[in-house]
Design an enzyme around this catalytic site. Sequence first.
Site, PDB file in Angstrom:
ATOM      1  N   TYR A   1      38.549  12.384  -2.059  1.00 54.83           N
ATOM      2  CA  TYR A   1      39.548  11.516  -2.659  1.00 54.83           C
ATOM      3  C   TYR A   1      39.317  10.220  -3.802  1.00 54.83           C
ATOM      4  O   TYR A   1      40.302  10.028  -5.025  1.00 54.83           O
ATOM      5  CB  TYR A   1      40.502  10.752  -1.431  1.00 54.83           C
ATOM      6  CG  TYR A   1      40.201   9.792  -1.031  1.00 54.83           C
ATOM      7  CD1 TYR A   1      39.185   8.857  -0.671  1.00 54.83           C
ATOM      8  CD2 TYR A   1      41.086   7.968  -2.460  1.00 54.83           C
ATOM      9  CE1 TYR A   1      39.006   7.623  -0.415  1.00 54.83           C
ATOM     10  CE2 TYR A   1      40.916   6.951  -1.551  1.00 54.83           C
ATOM     11  CZ  TYR A   1      39.770   6.928  -1.102  1.00 54.83           C
ATOM     12  OH  TYR A   1      39.160   5.258  -0.158  1.00 54.83           O
TER      13      TYR A   1
ATOM     14  N   ARG B   1      41.139  14.704   7.632  1.00 50.53           N
ATOM     15  CA  ARG B   1      40.723  13.347   7.484  1.00 50.53           C
ATOM     16  C   ARG B   1      38.990  13.359   6.630  1.00 50.53           C
ATOM     17  O   ARG B   1      38.643  12.593   5.540  1.00 50.53           O
ATOM     18  CB  ARG B   1      40.811  12.684   8.444  1.00 50.53           C
ATOM     19  CG  ARG B   1      41.844  11.845   8.961  1.00 50.53           C
ATOM     20  CD  ARG B   1      42.647  11.465   7.909  1.00 50.53           C
ATOM     21  NE  ARG B   1      44.382  11.423   8.726  1.00 50.53           N
ATOM     22  CZ  ARG B   1      45.356  10.857   7.957  1.00 50.53           C
ATOM     23  NH1 ARG B   1      45.204  10.997   6.724  1.00 50.53           N
ATOM     24  NH2 ARG B   1      46.001  11.162   8.157  1.00 50.53           N
TER      25      ARG B   1
ATOM     26  N   GLU C   1      56.342  11.642   8.379  1.00 45.53           N
ATOM     27  CA  GLU C   1      56.738  11.137   7.475  1.00 45.53           C
ATOM     28  C   GLU C   1      58.510  11.990   7.178  1.00 45.53           C
ATOM     29  O   GLU C   1      58.689  12.934   8.265  1.00 45.53           O
ATOM     30  CB  GLU C   1      56.474  12.221   6.011  1.00 45.53           C
ATOM     31  CG  GLU C   1      54.944  12.005   6.030  1.00 45.53           C
ATOM     32  CD  GLU C   1      54.534  11.728   5.088  1.00 45.53           C
ATOM     33  OE1 GLU C   1      55.012  11.898   3.596  1.00 45.53           O
ATOM     34  OE2 GLU C   1      52.939  11.823   4.527  1.00 45.53           O
TER      35      GLU C   1
ATOM     36  N   ASP D   1      52.698  15.258   6.926  1.00 49.04           N
ATOM     37  CA  ASP D   1      51.606  16.273   5.716  1.00 49.04           C
ATOM     38  C   ASP D   1      50.285  16.077   6.731  1.00 49.04           C
ATOM     39  O   ASP D   1      49.766  15.195   6.554  1.00 49.04           O
ATOM     40  CB  ASP D   1      51.847  14.566   5.263  1.00 49.04           C
ATOM     41  CG  ASP D   1      50.942  14.583   4.194  1.00 49.04           C
ATOM     42  OD1 ASP D   1      50.033  15.853   3.771  1.00 49.04           O
ATOM     43  OD2 ASP D   1      50.152  13.433   4.152  1.00 49.04           O
TER      44      ASP D   1
ATOM     45  N   GLU E   1      45.565   6.084  12.575  1.00 53.89           N
ATOM     46  CA  GLU E   1      45.617   5.166  12.851  1.00 53.89           C
ATOM     47  C   GLU E   1      45.383   5.187  14.924  1.00 53.89           C
ATOM     48  O   GLU E   1      44.527   3.996  15.244  1.00 53.89           O
ATOM     49  CB  GLU E   1      46.759   5.047  12.407  1.00 53.89           C
ATOM     50  CG  GLU E   1      47.514   4.921  11.307  1.00 53.89           C
ATOM     51  CD  GLU E   1      48.572   4.421  11.004  1.00 53.89           C
ATOM     52  OE1 GLU E   1      49.485   3.779  11.220  1.00 53.89           O
ATOM     53  OE2 GLU E   1      48.747   6.176  10.618  1.00 53.89           O
TER      54      GLU E   1
ATOM     55  N   HIS F   1      51.349   1.758   7.694  1.00 54.32           N
ATOM     56  CA  HIS F   1      50.750   3.083   7.635  1.00 54.32           C
ATOM     57  C   HIS F   1      49.220   2.033   6.977  1.00 54.32           C
ATOM     58  O   HIS F   1      48.573   2.305   6.857  1.00 54.32           O
ATOM     59  CB  HIS F   1      51.439   3.940   7.041  1.00 54.32           C
ATOM     60  CG  HIS F   1      50.509   4.943   6.763  1.00 54.32           C
ATOM     61  ND1 HIS F   1      49.346   6.066   7.937  1.00 54.32           N
ATOM     62  CD2 HIS F   1      50.006   5.727   5.683  1.00 54.32           C
ATOM     63  CE1 HIS F   1      48.568   6.595   7.115  1.00 54.32           C
ATOM     64  NE2 HIS F   1      48.930   6.605   5.775  1.00 54.32           N
TER      65      HIS F   1
ATOM     66  N   LYS G   1      45.105  17.843   2.173  1.00 54.91           N
ATOM     67  CA  LYS G   1      46.253  17.183   2.321  1.00 54.91           C
ATOM     68  C   LYS G   1      46.898  18.561   1.822  1.00 54.91           C
ATOM     69  O   LYS G   1      48.312  19.176   1.680  1.00 54.91           O
ATOM     70  CB  LYS G   1      47.072  16.280   1.283  1.00 54.91           C
ATOM     71  CG  LYS G   1      46.198  15.390   1.294  1.00 54.91           C
ATOM     72  CD  LYS G   1      46.966  14.291   2.972  1.00 54.91           C
ATOM     73  CE  LYS G   1      46.705  13.246   2.896  1.00 54.91           C
ATOM     74  NZ  LYS G   1      47.390  13.006   4.052  1.00 54.91           N
TER      75      LYS G   1
ATOM     76  N   THR H   1      51.956  21.630   4.716  1.00 55.97           N
ATOM     77  CA  THR H   1      53.280  20.226   5.051  1.00 55.97           C
ATOM     78  C   THR H   1      54.383  21.614   6.234  1.00 55.97           C
ATOM     79  O   THR H   1      54.896  22.635   4.904  1.00 55.97           O
ATOM     80  CB  THR H   1      53.108  19.566   3.206  1.00 55.97           C
ATOM     81  OG1 THR H   1      52.385  19.429   2.835  1.00 55.97           O
ATOM     82  CG2 THR H   1      54.569  18.555   3.886  1.00 55.97           C
TER      83      THR H   1
ATOM     84  N   GLU I   1      50.581  13.428   9.509  1.00 56.71           N
ATOM     85  CA  GLU I   1      50.899  12.524   9.232  1.00 56.71           C
ATOM     86  C   GLU I   1      52.837  12.089  10.308  1.00 56.71           C
ATOM     87  O   GLU I   1      53.469  13.851   9.015  1.00 56.71           O
ATOM     88  CB  GLU I   1      51.033  11.826   8.107  1.00 56.71           C
ATOM     89  CG  GLU I   1      49.606  11.702   7.439  1.00 56.71           C
ATOM     90  CD  GLU I   1      48.853  11.138   6.474  1.00 56.71           C
ATOM     91  OE1 GLU I   1      49.944  11.258   5.456  1.00 56.71           O
ATOM     92  OE2 GLU I   1      48.058  10.029   6.339  1.00 56.71           O
TER      93      GLU I   1
ATOM     94  N   ASP J   1      54.508  12.927  -3.578  1.00 61.07           N
ATOM     95  CA  ASP J   1      54.675  12.461  -1.221  1.00 61.07           C
ATOM     96  C   ASP J   1      54.436  10.942  -1.732  1.00 61.07           C
ATOM     97  O   ASP J   1      53.316  10.299  -3.219  1.00 61.07           O
ATOM     98  CB  ASP J   1      53.559  12.637  -0.554  1.00 61.07           C
ATOM     99  CG  ASP J   1      53.279  12.646   0.813  1.00 61.07           C
ATOM    100  OD1 ASP J   1      53.908  12.186   1.144  1.00 61.07           O
ATOM    101  OD2 ASP J   1      52.322  12.555   1.290  1.00 61.07           O
TER     102      ASP J   1
END
Lengths: 438, 438
Positions: A252, A245, A209, A241, A382, A142, A261, A265, A207, A135
């Site tokens: 992370y 959060r 993508e 994705d 976002e 973003h 993640k 997917t 997400e 990815d």
Amino acid sequence: MATIDETHDAALRSWVASANGHVDFPIQNLPLGVFSRAGEAARGGIAIGEMILDLAALAASGLLAGDALEAARAASGETLNPLLALGAGPRRALRRRVSALLAEGAAERPQVELLLAAMADATLHLPARIADYTDFYVGIHHATNIGKLFRPDNPLLPNYKHVPIGYHGRASTVRASGAPVIRPNGQTKAPDAQAPSFGPIARLDYELELGVWMAQGNRLGQPIPIGEALDHVAGLSLLNDWSARDVQAWEYQPLGPFLAKNFLTTVSPWIVTMEALAPFRIAQPPRPEGDPQPLPYLWNEADQREGALSLDLEVGLSTAQMRKEGLAARRLSQGPASNMYWTIAQMVTHHASNGCEMNPGDLLGTGTISGPEDGSQGSLMEITRAGREAVTLPTGETRTFLQDGDELMLSGRFVAAGAVSIGFGPCTGVVQAAPALA
Amino acid sequence: MATIDETHDAALRSWVASANGHVDFPIQNLPLGVFSRAGEAARGGIAIGEMILDLAALAASGLLAGDALEAARAASGETLNPLLALGAGPRRALRRRVSALLAEGAAERPQVELLLAAMADATLHLPARIADYTDFYVGIHHATNIGKLFRPDNPLLPNYKHVPIGYHGRASTVRASGAPVIRPNGQTKAPDAQAPSFGPIARLDYELELGVWMAQGNRLGQPIPIGEALDHVAGLSLLNDWSARDVQAWEYQPLGPFLAKNFLTTVSPWIVTMEALAPFRIAQPPRPEGDPQPLPYLWNEADQREGALSLDLEVGLSTAQMRKEGLAARRLSQGPASNMYWTIAQMVTHHASNGCEMNPGDLLGTGTISGPEDGSQGSLMEITRAGREAVTLPTGETRTFLQDGDELMLSGRFVAAGAVSIGFGPCTGVVQAAPALA
């Protein structure tokens, strides 16, 4: 170089009635996928309107010869990996032959009609066995939007405009559109909590993508020059994705996203081929004044001239309550795919620049594609400013992140003057409750 | 629970003379691998001294029945994935039968002798097709040593003692011992450089790790409870996570290591099974006073009682000049595998805790296993303090990072009172010059 030929002719119509005017799959598209019907083995197919042309049956029909036959044979199994490994030549030959066979007035119509399956009767599978999934992070708005949440004065890290940033994802949990989105359990720690805890995650996000499907690969130790990069790409799909959060924030550092993640997917199951999207290739937007010139290994004039896509992307949300009340999905965002700072060719070339071996069926995600303004942002993180500003839905419900029962839909539409628009088909998932803890 | 049976008996000897006293492969080991000889297809085998028992030939010999036969048949192809998918029962049955067949005094010796190949005539391959590769970070002293280089006052991040940190690696570039280590080209930027540049990387490093080979997996959405985690593990190998430190420093924010780590990963090609290492399981060292208690999903008393390994690890370096002068490899480090803060079971359970699908043949790296003191650190980054303190070699050469022509060797030795020691076999690579830039 993008070649536009008779298969793209806007006047071309199919004898498959549902194809003409079809939002995604007119005869100008002819995307590749894998399908099965009850009691039958999975095999390759080509979408045409609401029907699927069975490539295993086509290969056996006597209607093909040469490269097109080789391609159809390679697409007769449970995955398209053998077809992808053949590269563009046989894929293009198959496209041209199938376009002719499905065109209005084709003499072979009576034979080809026998090779069609109704999409309504078919289960769609992943088009390929994904060997490795990577990815990227090429949506600069973003990266900026997310960066602002953490570093208001310095949202983009110093490497961003030099390096197509990417990381490895989990191949085993990529699924075709429609797979249930099981809310994961996970270890999280709120900033003000004394200690972490484990349970159903609260901040489930999506997400928006694109997925890039690799065709023939390279050998370990041998890079892929930028001028050859797109010869290694078979085509594109939509990619969601799904992201936890709250897990992401806690886990992370220092090695990047992991369990945040890799629970799922979702991709749209049809590969829209590089051949099909040739009319929709546009110039990469010029880099803003003052941005650094990419290093030579990432720079190619031809890629800059036609490395971007005239593609509109959109995200819709439908809650269980909305569906109960018969309400249409609420649009969460809309924007162009040209919000990618790096081209697909740059992603491929950077990935292989250290000699990393790429293989047919590898999947590359672009990273979230967001615009700079409200209404064009490709994730709830976002849109809701990390959960601080809820979205209000037509039912009066509000959302900061996804709730059980929510359905999330990605869609994309290639648009260009003089060309018939094409799309990917659906890329959706409905959120289900987390499994009970043991 | 680790079961010790007659196959571990220290008095057991083999009629394969080279097995008795063999540093890695006495009859108490019987590791699983895949080999080929010139002109023959690859197939599964079991190492015994300097010989390999051909499992495809054994399956066809009439010497097996029941579970052992099922296991040998599943090991007859080019990868051991089908065998790994069967889980521990058939694997254990095969081990017991092969132990009996290879033991001194076995009546079947004349038939079994025909099924042996000399290791000197064989090429060893990866034991499995790796679907997904994940690298953890459970070596707490490594995490501390590396952290100190960047954050002297606060080397460990707040999540470290709560979360078995891991990230996804690249499956396509894992190779068996002996594969050339082609120095990658890469984009790097020295802290004081104006702009990044692209070319052969300068800071080529190794990382001493264990590789964990997954046996039967779980279904998407279904976690693996800690008490069942080791039922999903087939065995271990050595793993060298070759690293480009200069690329890593420039690329890794914010999504973690990518091209710094995916140009090559080397494993020792034999899977030392969980059955073989049963006598070497020891208690996990108690967590230091004041460390947090892991969350319940990661905690199991039985795992704490025998979740660590009595395993000594060692790294050697030999330069081209040293080999020319006939000098032995210089030892770079030595230390126990018990320097792992999290157990293998905790790694597996955490990985699947969000429902992530694991599959037979998945590979998990432990992360670099370092001790707290000089002489026990598993990477040059640590040994040389990020290149500030060179190592001097017997030839008078010095090294901060690896040079072309250097050979790096990992080795490991399981040791326990009353048990015959076993090992992994070699895990080596020689560094080659970077490919010329286009």
